[in-house]
Motif scaffolding. Structure first.
Motif, mmCIF file in Angstrom:
data_model
loop_
_atom_site.group_PDB
_atom_site.id
_atom_site.type_symbol
_atom_site.label_atom_id
_atom_site.label_comp_id
_atom_site.label_asym_id
_atom_site.label_seq_id
_atom_site.Cartn_x
_atom_site.Cartn_y
_atom_site.Cartn_z
ATOM 1 N N ASP A 1 0.798 -1.325 0.168
ATOM 2 C CA ASP A 1 -0.104 0.019 -0.108
ATOM 3 C C ASP A 1 0.737 1.246 0.162
ATOM 4 O O ASP A 1 1.126 1.935 0.994
ATOM 5 C CB ASP A 1 -0.982 -0.051 1.186
ATOM 6 N N LEU A 2 1.157 1.685 -1.145
ATOM 7 C CA LEU A 2 2.197 2.666 -1.322
ATOM 8 C C LEU A 2 1.943 3.934 -1.018
ATOM 9 O O LEU A 2 2.512 4.809 -0.394
ATOM 10 C CB LEU A 2 2.822 2.766 -2.666
ATOM 11 N N ASP A 3 0.538 4.378 -1.131
ATOM 12 C CA ASP A 3 0.102 5.735 -0.597
ATOM 13 C C ASP A 3 -0.852 5.623 0.636
ATOM 14 O O ASP A 3 -1.322 6.653 1.181
ATOM 15 C CB ASP A 3 -0.798 6.213 -1.960
ATOM 16 N N GLN A 4 -0.675 4.436 1.316
ATOM 17 C CA GLN A 4 -1.408 4.360 2.658
ATOM 18 C C GLN A 4 -2.858 4.790 2.745
ATOM 19 O O GLN A 4 -3.451 5.415 3.338
ATOM 20 C CB GLN A 4 -0.598 5.205 3.759
ATOM 21 N N ASP A 5 -3.722 4.376 1.529
ATOM 22 C CA ASP A 5 -5.149 4.619 1.419
ATOM 23 C C ASP A 5 -5.888 3.346 1.900
ATOM 24 O O ASP A 5 -7.036 3.383 1.681
ATOM 25 C CB ASP A 5 -5.368 5.105 0.224
ATOM 26 N N GLY A 6 -5.178 2.264 2.089
ATOM 27 C CA GLY A 6 -5.840 1.104 2.699
ATOM 28 C C GLY A 6 -5.946 0.383 1.337
ATOM 29 O O GLY A 6 -6.335 -1.007 1.517
ATOM 30 N N LEU A 7 -5.734 0.680 0.237
ATOM 31 C CA LEU A 7 -5.818 -0.209 -0.876
ATOM 32 C C LEU A 7 -4.625 -0.316 -1.690
ATOM 33 O O LEU A 7 -3.913 0.719 -2.095
ATOM 34 C CB LEU A 7 -6.819 0.796 -1.844
ATOM 35 N N PRO A 8 -4.367 -1.756 -1.744
ATOM 36 C CA PRO A 8 -2.925 -2.052 -2.060
ATOM 37 C C PRO A 8 -2.527 -1.749 -3.855
ATOM 38 O O PRO A 8 -3.628 -1.584 -4.578
ATOM 39 C CB PRO A 8 -2.818 -3.533 -1.897
ATOM 40 N N GLU A 9 -1.486 -1.400 -3.964
ATOM 41 C CA GLU A 9 -0.795 -1.476 -5.150
ATOM 42 C C GLU A 9 -0.165 -2.991 -5.551
ATOM 43 O O GLU A 9 0.323 -3.325 -4.755
ATOM 44 C CB GLU A 9 0.173 -0.338 -5.310
ATOM 45 N N TYR A 10 0.093 -2.997 -6.727
ATOM 46 C CA TYR A 10 0.439 -4.245 -7.115
ATOM 47 C C TYR A 10 1.706 -4.069 -8.098
ATOM 48 O O TYR A 10 1.423 -3.642 -9.239
ATOM 49 C CB TYR A 10 -0.472 -5.537 -7.709
ATOM 50 N N ALA A 11 3.032 -4.409 -7.558
ATOM 51 C CA ALA A 11 4.095 -4.423 -8.997
ATOM 52 C C ALA A 11 3.939 -5.770 -9.685
ATOM 53 O O ALA A 11 4.107 -7.014 -8.991
ATOM 54 C CB ALA A 11 5.420 -4.329 -8.089
ATOM 55 N N LEU A 12 3.759 -5.812 -10.814
ATOM 56 C CA LEU A 12 3.831 -6.928 -11.901
ATOM 57 C C LEU A 12 5.170 -7.090 -12.661
ATOM 58 O O LEU A 12 5.326 -5.929 -13.334
ATOM 59 C CB LEU A 12 2.753 -7.001 -12.578
ATOM 60 N N SER A 13 5.847 -8.011 -12.493
ATOM 61 C CA SER A 13 7.253 -8.030 -13.187
ATOM 62 C C SER A 13 6.804 -8.746 -14.501
ATOM 63 O O SER A 13 5.703 -9.292 -14.675
ATOM 64 C CB SER A 13 8.231 -9.134 -12.652
ATOM 65 N N SER A 14 7.425 -8.420 -15.752
ATOM 66 C CA SER A 14 7.067 -8.850 -16.695
ATOM 67 C C SER A 14 8.378 -8.590 -17.816
ATOM 68 O O SER A 14 9.255 -8.348 -17.303
ATOM 69 C CB SER A 14 6.042 -7.763 -17.715
ATOM 70 N N MET A 15 8.306 -8.750 -19.168
ATOM 71 C CA MET A 15 9.202 -8.370 -20.104
ATOM 72 C C MET A 15 9.171 -7.183 -20.399
ATOM 73 O O MET A 15 8.049 -6.703 -20.958
ATOM 74 C CB MET A 15 9.274 -9.591 -21.005
ATOM 75 N N GLY A 16 10.152 -6.480 -20.419
ATOM 76 C CA GLY A 16 9.858 -4.790 -20.729
ATOM 77 C C GLY A 16 9.669 -4.137 -19.465
ATOM 78 O O GLY A 16 10.167 -4.384 -18.396
ATOM 79 N N ASP A 17 8.473 -3.668 -19.593
ATOM 80 C CA ASP A 17 7.990 -2.682 -18.427
ATOM 81 C C ASP A 17 7.583 -3.589 -17.255
ATOM 82 O O ASP A 17 6.682 -4.201 -17.381
ATOM 83 C CB ASP A 17 6.854 -1.657 -19.031
ATOM 84 N N THR A 18 7.979 -3.027 -16.117
ATOM 85 C CA THR A 18 7.148 -3.706 -14.807
ATOM 86 C C THR A 18 6.179 -2.627 -14.880
ATOM 87 O O THR A 18 6.010 -1.575 -15.173
ATOM 88 C CB THR A 18 8.331 -3.309 -13.632
ATOM 89 N N MET A 19 4.923 -3.329 -14.449
ATOM 90 C CA MET A 19 3.630 -2.463 -14.125
ATOM 91 C C MET A 19 3.431 -2.227 -12.776
ATOM 92 O O MET A 19 3.914 -2.926 -11.644
ATOM 93 C CB MET A 19 2.618 -3.220 -14.641
ATOM 94 N N LEU A 20 2.711 -1.103 -12.415
ATOM 95 C CA LEU A 20 2.488 -0.839 -11.160
ATOM 96 C C LEU A 20 0.701 -0.748 -11.059
ATOM 97 O O LEU A 20 0.455 0.474 -11.762
ATOM 98 C CB LEU A 20 3.030 0.154 -10.540
ATOM 99 N N GLN A 21 0.072 -1.421 -10.922
ATOM 100 C CA GLN A 21 -1.446 -1.405 -10.962
ATOM 101 C C GLN A 21 -1.956 -0.764 -9.672
ATOM 102 O O GLN A 21 -1.933 -1.149 -8.385
ATOM 103 C CB GLN A 21 -2.043 -2.717 -11.112
ATOM 104 N N THR A 22 -2.738 0.539 -10.014
ATOM 105 C CA THR A 22 -3.171 0.972 -8.828
ATOM 106 C C THR A 22 -4.466 1.255 -9.248
ATOM 107 O O THR A 22 -4.984 1.514 -10.406
ATOM 108 C CB THR A 22 -2.461 2.385 -8.289
ATOM 109 N N LEU A 23 -5.646 1.386 -8.088
ATOM 110 C CA LEU A 23 -7.055 1.649 -8.434
ATOM 111 C C LEU A 23 -7.143 2.827 -9.179
ATOM 112 O O LEU A 23 -6.677 3.930 -8.712
ATOM 113 C CB LEU A 23 -7.883 1.459 -7.217
ATOM 114 N N ASP A 24 -8.077 2.811 -10.244
ATOM 115 C CA ASP A 24 -8.233 3.847 -10.974
ATOM 116 C C ASP A 24 -9.446 4.777 -10.365
ATOM 117 O O ASP A 24 -10.249 4.260 -9.499
ATOM 118 C CB ASP A 24 -8.682 3.551 -12.302
#
Lengths: 562, 487
Positions: A302-325
């Motif tokens: 939970d990078l922004d401490q809003d109680g809603l987690p973010e997810y780092a997804l490793s991949s080929m090329g860009d790593t993704m950081l999924q955060t709620l829209d």
């Protein structure tokens, strides 16, 4: 769905099959961070695997291009993390931690008498778990073939418990694992992620094996009964799964990251789990936006401490950081990618001359310099010899800058080795409050980095203050899987989730580590599995503490010094 | 030498240049071009002692080096810090963890949340620099995280505290270090025994004759601290502040410099921890170096301890002698222990017990070590038959609950401080008490008689013994206490 590179300044380099590859130009703003821009301590990670007694490689042909995990957990009640490493065609190995507090890392290899020679090989990964609520940590071993559930016994001994648990280990190519304790259950629900079904016609393209959800059938007794596992379909060649409370509902869902290399029509997945009901996949009509990546590993924070987690997804090329829209709500898991804005795409090697996209595997958030800002470790390495991707592809250490962005410090930290990393664990191996790093490498010896602290002209100095927190939930789910730990220092609140799953074929069970910066004390609250919040525990920095549900006082733990 | 003369002397010897913003003073407003001060300008509105210690001292200091460091420390302690020095913290609160204000204030000073003084010596001056302070020098202690800019002395926002004297502070810190080491050894031995015997081991936490309760060590390395008494759970004896929550002079100095003056020490507020060299956004970066703090520590650590005088007045002599005896009979000395034994006078700065945010021994190649025996006053300290120095502090460096149901005058705070309950305080060292009226943690009491009668809780029995005594005995006890002075 198109390719999800998020490079803002890029030129097409080449087309290779369905892998559209980009490489950044020299004007790529992501590469313009000046070398002096990171003001905080950078840990010096000293590689000492061989000296520490770790001689282990992950080897094998195509089926072992993925996997290569390590499980970190205590098997002999000394609270020091021991290491189980997958070996592919080589036997898995178990290393007991004999390091002393603050000293060089030291491990002793032991045999696993409870395992046949067959069971020790074809191992891709492992996750520690306590499925039977006893005093010993158990181990789930992912294999090419039958998966194993090993029941932990005293002094790092294990026995194969598949039959006792009515657990069918299957014949699949298993690459991912996660576990949760569903509502009122005394035993865990386990999810197994499977990769390519090699027996299906047309394999490997478009032939992903079903994932498995094993729920305990019984609500009493000393051992769970997993005789009626479910197939989770559709399946899209999972490489990491994680039970996660994405919407603060108290009811974890199952996040699955999938490898687009082999699926057809697949995408990333999120499964809703409700007690007593079959899992249901979130659909686009429910706000889930299809995302297609070479998903390799999941890390949650939970990078922004809003109680809603973010997810780092490793991949080929860009790593993704999924955060709620902003369009998301508690019933609509709509995510957007925030990796670019946080400067954590880590899309190509940060050092060397190879500008091809890199290949990410194990991902893990951790605070390696104890400055209160989470860092992201990504194990990197070419699948084998894929010409379109970087051959020299060092592991990443993206360090949080306190402003919500990340700065690459892998080279300065000393982890930019010419290896092909796979599974890993960021964990304090010598009880000095600084997190160390073990990386299982493909076709090369594992890397074992001791975190020495910040380097100075005269030696090393410790970095920020820290806490290590062990939870005890009671008679069931003893490790409090699913708990949220909230740590407050001044106006800063950090959180840690206690989970089994994610990463790349690598699980950990032990102290939750948190950096405190210059705070000399902290208050801790725990949201226990089931949702109850604890009172405030008041603890002093630079200590290991144990918090037990229902107990008013923290116990302090001290590692042995001799 | 007067403060003014010392400042003039420093200006003449300084080699530093400082910018001055012409409107620096009371208000934070837009500033015109800065004046650049030169060291040879005696009228310079900067503090020459800042930066005078160019390198953080290390290793064993000789007498000359130590005296130079002390001299600089005294200059820093008595300096009236200015805006060009970095005084003021428009963007930072008084908190010990670097914390940004939510609302910037225009004023350079603020009586309640601070900055509330231009110099350390503005408050620590009774009877001399380094001493205590009258009620007017009370400070308002709040965490500085929420409601940092409180504008009321209502105790729901802060704890109002009197200014303590600093004489003998080096000895106090040395005692606390030795006691902390003893407690750590006791814990270690209990853990080893528990592991060996494979059963819980309960031990008393006893050091220098002071009991801090008990702990129970488990075979697996866990420690149960429920019965620990009067010390923090990490078993570090913190000798400073009314609550006994400050580990070292170094930590206290870093805290106080920010809180009271807005002078921020790099070792906590610098870029290493905050990513900003000018965390308080007053246009001055790295306001106090680690070497500056070392000088401040050296001056405080080497202050002579208070003494017991022999009054000229014969009647006072007789009364004090009687009072000294009564001090034991009333069991005042159960907490206000006449002395504690100290093994070594070697003072290391930085020390080992501070944690990140205050430099400790792990953060430097070699700490400075000075032998307090080099100082003249050390020769007068009594020793026991083991050769240990008997530090006449009249205290135990332990916290006690100071209220009960019927005597609760010292329970006038609402906020706990650093995990320490509102009516729990460290035993006040009585050395120097004859020089440091008024009394009590809030300077509420004008006489010794009043503060003795305010002792409840752990001090209740001694207080009752005093109350039950005849007036002559009570007078004699006070006559004794009045001989404990700062010279």
């Amino acid at each position: 769905m198109g390719v999800h590179f998020s490079l803002r300044v890029c030129v097409p380099l080449l087309l290779a099959g369905n892998n559209l590859v980009f490489a950044a130009t020299a004007s790529d703003p992501l590469q313009e961070t000046p070398a002096t821009a990171f003001p905080y301590d950078i840990p010096h990670m000293q590689e000492e695997a061989v000296a520490a007694g770790i001689e282990h490689s992950y080897r094998g042909p195509w089926e072992y291009f993925v996997g290569g995990g390590v499980a970190s957990f205590d098997c002999n009640a000394d609270r020091m993390p021991d290491l189980f490493m997958a070996g592919g065609v080589e036997p898995a190995q178990f290393f007991v931690n004999e390091s002393k507090k603050g000293g060089p890392l030291k491990f002793r290899k032991i045999e696993l008498p409870g395992l046949s020679g067959r069971d020790k090989t074809r191992v891709l990964g492992a996750y520690p778990i306590n499925f039977d609520n006893d005093a010993h940590t158990d181990l789930v071993v992912l294999r090419l073939g039958e998966n194993l559930i090993l029941k932990g016994e005293p002094d790092c001994s294990f026995s194969k418990a598949n039959n006792e648990l009515n657990f069918d280990g299957g014949i699949d190519w298993s690459t991912a694992f996660a576990a949760t304790w569903e509502e009122n259950s005394i035993f865990p629900t386990m999810a197994f992620g499977n990769y390519v079904d090699r027996t299906a016609p047309g394999s490997p393209w478009g032939t992903c094996a079903a994932n498995i959800l094993a729920r305990p059938l019984n609500a009493e007794g000393s051992l769970p009964d997993y005789s009626e596992a479910l197939n989770l379909e559709p399946a899209h060649c999972a490489l990491s799964v994680l039970f996660t409370d994405w919407n603060k509902s108290g009811q974890p869902s199952l996040r699955v990251t999938n490898d687009r290399q082999y699926y057809r029509g697949g995408q990333e997945q999120l499964w809703r789990l409700e007690a007593g009901r079959p899992p249901r996949q979130f659909s686009s009509s429910q706000g889930w936006k299809p995302l297609r990546i070479w998903g390799m590993g999941i890390a949650e924070a939970d990078l922004d401490q809003d109680g809603l987690p973010e997810y780092a997804l490793s991949s080929m090329g860009d790593t993704m950081l999924q955060t709620l829209d902003p369009d998301a709500d508690a019933e609509r898991p709509t995510y957007r990618d925030a990796a670019y804005e946080k400067q954590m795409t880590a899309h190509r090697p940060y050092t060397g001359t190879d500008l091809k996209p890199s290949t990410g595997w194990h991902t893990q958030f951790a605070d390696l310099n104890n400055d209160t800002h989470l860092d992201l470790f990504i194990a990197k390495g070419n699948v084998e010899a894929m010409p379109d991707f970087a051959a020299f592809d060092p592991d990443n250490l993206l360090m949080g800058d306190g402003q919500g962005k990340f700065v690459e410090n892998g080279a300065k930290a000393g982890i930019a080795l010419d290896t092909r990393g796979r599974g890993a664990a960021v964990v304090d191996l010598n009880a000095d409050g600084m997190q160390d790093l073990v990386v299982v490498n493909r076709e090369a010896n594992a890397s074992l980095f001791r975190n020495m602290g910040a380097q100075t002209e005269w030696g090393h100095r410790p970095m920020g203050n820290w806490l290590a927190i062990e939870l005890r939930n009671g008679k069931t789910n003893v490790n409090a899987i699913g708990a949220r730990i909230s740590i407050k220092t001044g106006n800063v609140t950090q959180s840690r989730m206690v989970q089994i799953g994610g990463g790349h074929a690598s699980g950990q069970l032990g102290f939750a580590h948190v950096g405190l910066g210059v705070a000399e004390r902290a208050t801790i609250r725990v949201q226990w599995p089931g949702g109850d919040w604890s009172h405030e525990y008041r603890v002093f920095a630079n200590n290991f503490v144990q918090l037990t549900k229902g107990q008013p006082e923290a116990l302090y733990w001290y590692p042995r010094e001799r | 030498m007067s403060v003014e003369n010392k400042l003039s002397k420093r200006f003449k010897t300084s080699s530093r240049f400082f910018p001055l913003h012409a409107l620096a003073g009371l208000l934070y407003v837009s500033w015109p071009a800065a004046v650049v001060w030169s060291a040879d300008e005696p009228w310079a509105e900067t503090t020459a002692a800042i930066g005078q210690t160019e390198v953080m001292p290390a290793g064993m200091l000789g007498e000359k080096e130590l005296l130079e460091l002390i001299e600089t420390g005294e200059q820093l302690f008595s300096a009236k810090f200015t805006r060009p020095d970095g005084a003021g913290r428009p963007a930072a609160t008084q908190a010990i963890i670097p914390t940004k204000v939510r609302h910037r204030t225009e004023q350079a000073f603020a009586r309640l949340p601070g900055p509330d003084a231009q110099a350390c010596s503005s408050c620590h001056n009774d009877p001399v620099i380094g001493g205590a302070g009258d009620f007017v020098t009370n400070v308002f202690v709040a965490e500085g995280f929420g409601n940092a800019n409180f504008d009321t002395s209502d105790p729901q926002f802060s704890n109002e505290r009197g200014t303590n004297h600093l004489f003998g502070a080096g000895l106090l810190e040395l005692l606390a270090r030795e006691m902390s080491a003893d407690l750590a050894i006791t814990r270690r031995e209990a853990l080893d025994n528990a592991a060996q015997r494979q059963e819980p081991v309960k031990v008393e936490l006893l050091t220098k004759g002071v009991s801090f309760g008990y702990l129970t060590a488990m075979p697996d390395g866990l420690v149960d601290l429920k019965l620990v008494d009067g010390v923090d759970d990490d078993l570090i004896v913190r000798p400073f502040s009314q609550k006994g929550v400050m580990t070292s002079l170094r930590q206290f100095s870093v805290n106080a410099m920010n809180h009271h003056h807005g002078m921020q020490a790099t070792e906590r507020f610098g870029a290493r921890w905050t990513a900003e060299p000018d965390f308080d956004e007053d246009t001055v970066s790295d306001e106090l170096t680690a070497a500056d703090i070392s000088a401040l520590v050296a001056w405080q650590a080497t202050l002579a301890p208070p003494v017991q005088i022999q009054p000229d007045d014969v009647n006072w002599q007789q009364a004090a002698a009687t009072g000294k005896s009564l001090f034991g009979q009333f069991e005042c000395s159960s907490c206000h222990k006449t002395s504690l034994p100290l093994k070594s006078l070697s003072f290391a700065d930085p020390g080992a017990l501070d944690v990140a945010g205050t430099i400790n021994t792990t953060q430097v190649e070699s700490p400075a070590i000075y032998d307090l025996a080099l100082l003249g006053w050390a020769k007068d300290l009594p020793r026991n038959d083991k050769g240990e120095i008997l530090v006449p502090l009249f205290g135990d460096l332990k916290r006690h609950k100071m209220t009960d149901r019927s005597v609760a005058a010292l329970g006038n705070e609402l906020l706990s401080q650093r995990f320490v309950g509102r009516d729990i305080f460290m035993t006040s060292e009585l050395w120097g008490i004859g020089s440091t009226a008024p009394y009590g943690h809030r300077n509420d009491f004008t006489t010794l008689d009043e503060i003795i009668l305010a002792h409840g809780g752990a001090g209740r029995a001694a207080r009752d013994a005093y109350l039950d005594a005849d007036p002559e005995a009570r007078s004699a006890l006070i006559a004794f206490l009045k001989t404990l002075v700062i010279e």
